[in-house]
Design a protein around this motif. Structure first.
Motif, PDB file in Angstrom:
ATOM      1  N   ILE A  44      31.344  33.271 -32.956  1.00 42.34           N
ATOM      2  CA  ILE A  44      31.794  32.192 -32.071  1.00 42.34           C
ATOM      3  C   ILE A  44      32.798  32.752 -31.060  1.00 42.34           C
ATOM      4  O   ILE A  44      33.755  33.435 -31.423  1.00 42.34           O
ATOM      5  CB  ILE A  44      32.444  31.042 -32.864  1.00 42.34           C
ATOM      6  CG1 ILE A  44      31.405  30.377 -33.778  1.00 42.34           C
ATOM      7  CG2 ILE A  44      33.046  29.994 -31.918  1.00 42.34           C
ATOM      8  CD1 ILE A  44      31.982  29.325 -34.699  1.00 42.34           C
ATOM      9  N   ILE A  45      32.560  32.443 -29.779  1.00 46.20           N
ATOM     10  CA  ILE A  45      33.480  32.912 -28.733  1.00 46.20           C
ATOM     11  C   ILE A  45      34.145  31.759 -27.991  1.00 46.20           C
ATOM     12  O   ILE A  45      35.184  31.935 -27.346  1.00 46.20           O
ATOM     13  CB  ILE A  45      32.750  33.820 -27.716  1.00 46.20           C
ATOM     14  CG1 ILE A  45      31.549  33.093 -27.102  1.00 46.20           C
ATOM     15  CG2 ILE A  45      32.331  35.133 -28.355  1.00 46.20           C
ATOM     16  CD1 ILE A  45      30.888  33.840 -25.947  1.00 46.20           C
ATOM     17  N   GLY A  46      33.548  30.573 -28.040  1.00 43.48           N
ATOM     18  CA  GLY A  46      34.110  29.430 -27.332  1.00 43.48           C
ATOM     19  C   GLY A  46      33.406  28.150 -27.728  1.00 43.48           C
ATOM     20  O   GLY A  46      32.589  28.134 -28.661  1.00 43.48           O
ATOM     21  N   TYR A  47      33.721  27.068 -26.967  1.00 42.69           N
ATOM     22  CA  TYR A  47      33.205  25.743 -27.314  1.00 42.69           C
ATOM     23  C   TYR A  47      32.767  25.007 -26.051  1.00 42.69           C
ATOM     24  O   TYR A  47      33.413  25.105 -24.998  1.00 42.69           O
ATOM     25  CB  TYR A  47      34.276  24.949 -28.066  1.00 42.69           C
ATOM     26  CG  TYR A  47      34.784  25.677 -29.287  1.00 42.69           C
ATOM     27  CD1 TYR A  47      34.134  25.562 -30.503  1.00 42.69           C
ATOM     28  CD2 TYR A  47      35.896  26.523 -29.198  1.00 42.69           C
ATOM     29  CE1 TYR A  47      34.583  26.261 -31.620  1.00 42.69           C
ATOM     30  CE2 TYR A  47      36.351  27.226 -30.306  1.00 42.69           C
ATOM     31  CZ  TYR A  47      35.681  27.087 -31.518  1.00 42.69           C
ATOM     32  OH  TYR A  47      36.128  27.789 -32.609  1.00 42.69           O
ATOM     33  N   VAL A  48      31.672  24.273 -26.184  1.00 42.91           N
ATOM     34  CA  VAL A  48      31.093  23.556 -25.039  1.00 42.91           C
ATOM     35  C   VAL A  48      32.096  22.585 -24.432  1.00 42.91           C
ATOM     36  O   VAL A  48      32.842  21.912 -25.134  1.00 42.91           O
ATOM     37  CB  VAL A  48      29.816  22.790 -25.482  1.00 42.91           C
ATOM     38  CG1 VAL A  48      29.349  21.817 -24.395  1.00 42.91           C
ATOM     39  CG2 VAL A  48      28.707  23.767 -25.829  1.00 42.91           C
ATOM     40  N   GLY A  49      32.094  22.548 -23.078  1.00 41.76           N
ATOM     41  CA  GLY A  49      32.968  21.620 -22.370  1.00 41.76           C
ATOM     42  C   GLY A  49      32.337  21.183 -21.060  1.00 41.76           C
ATOM     43  O   GLY A  49      31.107  21.277 -20.886  1.00 41.76           O
ATOM     44  N   SER A  50      33.179  20.740 -20.143  1.00 40.60           N
ATOM     45  CA  SER A  50      32.685  20.294 -18.835  1.00 40.60           C
ATOM     46  C   SER A  50      33.673  20.695 -17.742  1.00 40.60           C
ATOM     47  O   SER A  50      33.908  19.954 -16.790  1.00 40.60           O
ATOM     48  CB  SER A  50      32.476  18.775 -18.852  1.00 40.60           C
ATOM     49  OG  SER A  50      31.830  18.339 -17.680  1.00 40.60           O
TER      50      SER A  50
ATOM     51  N   HIS B 244      28.121  20.684 -21.199  1.00 38.62           N
ATOM     52  CA  HIS B 244      26.951  21.542 -21.370  1.00 38.62           C
ATOM     53  C   HIS B 244      27.386  23.003 -21.275  1.00 38.62           C
ATOM     54  O   HIS B 244      28.489  23.307 -20.815  1.00 38.62           O
ATOM     55  CB  HIS B 244      25.878  21.252 -20.314  1.00 38.62           C
ATOM     56  CG  HIS B 244      26.218  21.723 -18.940  1.00 38.62           C
ATOM     57  ND1 HIS B 244      27.126  21.068 -18.121  1.00 38.62           N
ATOM     58  CD2 HIS B 244      25.782  22.803 -18.224  1.00 38.62           C
ATOM     59  CE1 HIS B 244      27.223  21.707 -16.971  1.00 38.62           C
ATOM     60  NE2 HIS B 244      26.418  22.770 -17.002  1.00 38.62           N
ATOM     61  N   LEU B 245      26.501  23.901 -21.726  1.00 36.87           N
ATOM     62  CA  LEU B 245      26.739  25.334 -21.592  1.00 36.87           C
ATOM     63  C   LEU B 245      25.835  25.886 -20.491  1.00 36.87           C
ATOM     64  O   LEU B 245      24.622  25.692 -20.527  1.00 36.87           O
ATOM     65  CB  LEU B 245      26.425  26.062 -22.902  1.00 36.87           C
ATOM     66  CG  LEU B 245      26.406  27.594 -22.804  1.00 36.87           C
ATOM     67  CD1 LEU B 245      27.800  28.150 -22.543  1.00 36.87           C
ATOM     68  CD2 LEU B 245      25.790  28.222 -24.056  1.00 36.87           C
ATOM     69  N   HIS B 246      26.427  26.546 -19.518  1.00 37.72           N
ATOM     70  CA  HIS B 246      25.658  27.302 -18.527  1.00 37.72           C
ATOM     71  C   HIS B 246      25.642  28.752 -19.003  1.00 37.72           C
ATOM     72  O   HIS B 246      26.679  29.388 -19.165  1.00 37.72           O
ATOM     73  CB  HIS B 246      26.313  27.202 -17.145  1.00 37.72           C
ATOM     74  CG  HIS B 246      25.646  28.067 -16.118  1.00 37.72           C
ATOM     75  ND1 HIS B 246      24.500  27.705 -15.461  1.00 37.72           N
ATOM     76  CD2 HIS B 246      25.979  29.314 -15.660  1.00 37.72           C
ATOM     77  CE1 HIS B 246      24.150  28.668 -14.626  1.00 37.72           C
ATOM     78  NE2 HIS B 246      25.037  29.665 -14.729  1.00 37.72           N
ATOM     79  N   TYR B 247      24.429  29.272 -19.223  1.00 36.92           N
ATOM     80  CA  TYR B 247      24.257  30.599 -19.820  1.00 36.92           C
ATOM     81  C   TYR B 247      23.493  31.506 -18.862  1.00 36.92           C
ATOM     82  O   TYR B 247      22.444  31.131 -18.340  1.00 36.92           O
ATOM     83  CB  TYR B 247      23.500  30.460 -21.142  1.00 36.92           C
ATOM     84  CG  TYR B 247      23.106  31.753 -21.807  1.00 36.92           C
ATOM     85  CD1 TYR B 247      24.043  32.737 -22.096  1.00 36.92           C
ATOM     86  CD2 TYR B 247      21.776  31.974 -22.200  1.00 36.92           C
ATOM     87  CE1 TYR B 247      23.678  33.916 -22.726  1.00 36.92           C
ATOM     88  CE2 TYR B 247      21.405  33.151 -22.846  1.00 36.92           C
ATOM     89  CZ  TYR B 247      22.359  34.118 -23.104  1.00 36.92           C
ATOM     90  OH  TYR B 247      21.998  35.289 -23.732  1.00 36.92           O
ATOM     91  N   GLU B 248      24.046  32.697 -18.629  1.00 38.24           N
ATOM     92  CA  GLU B 248      23.409  33.662 -17.736  1.00 38.24           C
ATOM     93  C   GLU B 248      23.214  35.000 -18.453  1.00 38.24           C
ATOM     94  O   GLU B 248      24.062  35.418 -19.256  1.00 38.24           O
ATOM     95  CB  GLU B 248      24.272  33.921 -16.492  1.00 38.24           C
ATOM     96  CG  GLU B 248      24.403  32.731 -15.567  1.00 38.24           C
ATOM     97  CD  GLU B 248      25.254  33.057 -14.345  1.00 38.24           C
ATOM     98  OE1 GLU B 248      25.418  32.150 -13.495  1.00 38.24           O
ATOM     99  OE2 GLU B 248      25.768  34.200 -14.242  1.00 38.24           O
ATOM    100  N   VAL B 249      22.098  35.648 -18.124  1.00 39.44           N
ATOM    101  CA  VAL B 249      21.883  37.040 -18.532  1.00 39.44           C
ATOM    102  C   VAL B 249      21.860  37.868 -17.254  1.00 39.44           C
ATOM    103  O   VAL B 249      21.104  37.579 -16.318  1.00 39.44           O
ATOM    104  CB  VAL B 249      20.562  37.209 -19.297  1.00 39.44           C
ATOM    105  CG1 VAL B 249      20.311  38.688 -19.590  1.00 39.44           C
ATOM    106  CG2 VAL B 249      20.608  36.428 -20.609  1.00 39.44           C
TER     107      VAL B 249
END
Length: 443
Positions: free
Chosen positions: A379-385, A393-398
């Protein structure tokens, strides 16, 4: 003359025997009376002394010895039952010192206990709802403290009459049980798994295992089936349950089946392999969050706030505020802080080619900062806005070679592939595991 002489001798012997008989009868009766009086007087004598006395006085009287031991045990248990048990539950912003303060009039005694526990357990790591067991004697004085530090390990603090405190570790006995479950998906993986009796921690493990190979929104359909073998542990003393490893899990999908087995490799590490002996772990996870809904895909879209078409260079997962976010792979935190429209943002460097980014977080896990090394699934963090966002929501990028790519379609290298003797050992173990699955499913 001789006849008279013999009669006189016989008469004297008879008189002598008669006198001795009366003598022994009298003194024997007196000794017996004394013993009876002693036995009847037992209840008024101190129990601990009575036990020792009676063992020497009536050495052969097993009945009396048994009664005395029983009486002593009853007194001991009566004393134990008088201990008052206080269960302290940790709440938000509580400290250990604050929780036990009212039970220790002398500050130095409290500090002795804190010092002892800190040698084995960091009291700053107290968790919400964690329990502490405190025992007081008849005089409301401290007798014992039990601090559970894991599912089957307690730290026990005791004291003596000189106010010395002692710490020992106590392992609790656990009972284990294997559970086999097979069910059909008619609603969703989560809903049907719960209805099948699979506990939430095990469902979470399933999601993490398949996050490398499945898009949970698109790949899973009604009619798919899942079967699983996992272990449960029961702590009878605390009346709590914990869950061990998943040994076998198989997804029956419309096009292919994904079958995983737990196996200990030759270098001593446990990991999951498919039936061909290929490690299922990839370098990065496609979905670094549990059970979230894919709300926005990678590519051109109408921006929900700006109102015009713009390339969305990541994927969004809708989830409630506070949902844990996991590191998609092993790496080093390259950035952790506010980053403009991204809000609270974390970027992890995995190797020279790949990075991942996590945006709009509510907050970071304690200890996450630039330069910290993290492991896949941590775990590195927690969903927010936070930042430019319309809701949690989580915005996730690779990021591959400094360019954002689509996490859902990227091709990732597989992990270790078992060969030779190690592969043969895996095949043998996997057959045994599957036999266990069938046994527990149909027993």
């Amino acid at each position: 003359m001789n006849l008279h002489y013999n009669l006189i001798i016989k008469f004297l012997l008879f008189i002598t025997l008669l006198i001795f008989s009366f003598y022994f009868l009298y003194f024997g009766y007196n000794e017996l009376t004394k013993n009876i009086v002693k036995t009847k007087a037992t209840p008024s004598v101190d129990t601990s002394k009575t036990l020792l006395t009676k063992k020497t006085t009536v050495n052969n009287d097993n009945v009396i010895n048994s009664l005395l031991i029983q009486e002593l045990e009853e007194k001991v248990f009566e004393k134990v039952e008088k201990f008052e048990e206080i269960i302290i539950t940790v709440k938000k912003n509580d400290t250990f010192s604050k929780l036990i303060d009212s039970y220790f009039p002398k500050e130095r005694n409290k500090q002795k206990i804190i010092t002892l526990i800190n040698k084995e357990y960091n009291l700053k790591s107290l968790k919400i709802n964690q329990k502490i067991y405190l025992y007081l004697d008849d005089n409301k004085k401290f007798s014992r403290l039990i601090m559970p530090i894991s599912f089957n390990l307690d730290l026990v603090i005791t004291t003596d009459t000189s106010n010395n405190f002692f710490l020992k570790k106590e392992k609790l006995l656990l009972k284990s049980q294997f559970n086999s479950v097979k069910f059909e998906i008619t609603e969703s993986l989560y809903e049907n798994a719960r209805k099948a009796g699979i506990p939430l921690p095990v469902i979470t493990k399933i999601i993490k295992l398949y996050s490398f190979d499945l898009d949970f929104q698109r790949d899973i359909q009604k009619g798919n089936e899942l079967e699983i073998l996992y272990e449960s542990f029961f702590n009878e003393q605390r009346r709590t349950v914990s869950y061990g490893e998943i040994y076998y899990v198989k997804f029956y999908l419309q096009k292919n089946n994904l079958e995983y087995y737990l196996f200990q490799t030759s270098d001593g590490f446990y990991d999951y392999f498919n039936k061909e002996g290929k490690n299922i772990r990839k370098s990065l996870m496609k979905t670094p969050i549990d059970g979230a809904r894919l709300s926005s895909s990678y590519g051109l879209r109408k921006h929900p706030i700006l109102g015009y078409n713009k390339i969305h260079r990541g994927v969004d997962f809708a989830a409630s505020k506070g949902t844990p976010v996991y590191a998609a792979g092993n790496g080093v935190i390259e950035y952790a802080g506010r980053n403009g429209a991204y809000g609270k943002y974390i970027r992890i460097r995995h190797n020279n080619s790949y990075k991942t980014a996590y945006a709009h977080l509510n907050n970071f896990k304690k200890g996450i900062s630039k330069g910290v090394r993290v492991n896949q699934g941590e775990i590195i963090g927690y969903v927010g806005s936070t930042g430019r966002s319309t809701g949690p929501h989580l915005h996730y990028e690779v990021i591959y070679q400094k360019k954002q790519i689509n996490p859902m379609t990227m091709k990732l290298p597989s992990g270790k592939i078992l060969k030779n003797e190690e592969l043969n050992e895996f095949i043998k173990k996997s057959k045994l595991i599957y036999a266990d699955f069938l046994f527990h499913l149909y027993e």
